[in-house]
Design an enzyme around this catalytic site. Sequence first.
Site, PDB file in Angstrom:
ATOM      1  N   ALA A  15      -0.950  23.602  -8.330  1.00  0.00           N
ATOM      2  CA  ALA A  15       0.028  24.497  -8.954  1.00  0.00           C
ATOM      3  C   ALA A  15      -0.546  25.116 -10.223  1.00  0.00           C
ATOM      4  CB  ALA A  15       1.311  23.741  -9.266  1.00  0.00           C
ATOM      5  N   TYR A  16      -1.175  24.302 -11.044  1.00  0.00           N
ATOM      6  CA  TYR A  16      -1.780  24.807 -12.274  1.00  0.00           C
ATOM      7  C   TYR A  16      -2.859  25.830 -11.949  1.00  0.00           C
ATOM      8  CZ  TYR A  16      -4.038  24.807 -16.867  1.00  0.00           C
ATOM      9  OH  TYR A  16      -4.570  25.186 -18.073  1.00  0.00           O
ATOM     10  N   SER A  17      -3.753  25.481 -11.016  1.00  0.00           N
ATOM     11  CA  SER A  17      -4.851  26.382 -10.659  1.00  0.00           C
ATOM     12  C   SER A  17      -4.327  27.698 -10.097  1.00  0.00           C
ATOM     13  CB  SER A  17      -5.767  25.705  -9.628  1.00  0.00           C
ATOM     14  OG  SER A  17      -6.333  24.519 -10.138  1.00  0.00           O
ATOM     15  N   SER A  77      -1.295  29.050 -10.469  1.00  0.00           N
ATOM     16  CA  SER A  77      -0.541  29.825 -11.456  1.00  0.00           C
ATOM     17  C   SER A  77      -1.482  30.549 -12.411  1.00  0.00           C
ATOM     18  CB  SER A  77       0.424  28.927 -12.230  1.00  0.00           C
ATOM     19  OG  SER A  77      -0.256  27.994 -13.052  1.00  0.00           O
ATOM     20  N   LYS A  78      -2.570  29.909 -12.791  1.00  0.00           N
ATOM     21  CA  LYS A  78      -3.517  30.535 -13.706  1.00  0.00           C
ATOM     22  C   LYS A  78      -4.328  31.630 -13.008  1.00  0.00           C
ATOM     23  CE  LYS A  78      -2.496  28.202 -17.435  1.00  0.00           C
ATOM     24  NZ  LYS A  78      -1.887  28.857 -18.610  1.00  0.00           N
TER      25      LYS A  78
END
Length: 250
Positions: A156-158, A160-161
């Site tokens: 999710a972090y990867s 979203s960024k």
Amino acid sequence: MANSIRRYEGRHAVITGGASGIGFRTAERIVSEGGTVTLWDVDAAKIEEAKAALGASSHGVSLDVSDPDQVEKATQETVSAFGKIDVLVCSAGIAGPNAKVADYPIDQWKQVFEINLHGLFYCNRFVVPVMQKNGYGRIVNVASIAGKEGNPNASAYSASKAAVIGLTKSLGKELAGDGITVNVITPATVDTPILQQLKPEFIDYMLSKIPMQRFGKVDELAALITWIASEECSFTTGAVFDISGGRATY
């Protein structure tokens, strides 16, 4: 904090996540260079602490960036107080849990995107017309090297960024003729409070990927951001600035 450089004289900056970490250090630098700042942060108590440290050149608004109504209201409040917004630095974000895609909690996936991507979009969306009205602006979005390379167990972090990078490139082209630049930085892991959200083994993995064998420093990111957000950086837009200790491969 005395500073002989006055790049921000007469300029007003909005910094999301501005009460701590990268956002706060960036605010300190902008104030030290003659600017005024409004800190947008979800933590009202930390905003007050930050304002006390920054002095009369600072203002604060407590808000949840994932709520577009709150972002619109914060924009209006900031313009009412200062008349304009010259600089927007979007550094608010969360890491989310470390989990494999097959096990990733759906509600937490959505939360990561609501803050890291949708919240950043709302801030860009509502501030851009203010900048267009004044014919000047600098937007710096904070993404991550994870958005370029993808960190395992951080989907999710990867993702979203990665989306923040795409949004920045698109918006930079849209505003290229308006006197407004839009750029993004992609740091490797930086020693900030967000590390407290991560498992030790994941922190060790990220350190192992950095050729310099250390994490970035908040001061290093603030130095880059304050150059990109200044009048000096006038011929670069829609660009990705790596600050990764050698990790970035493209």
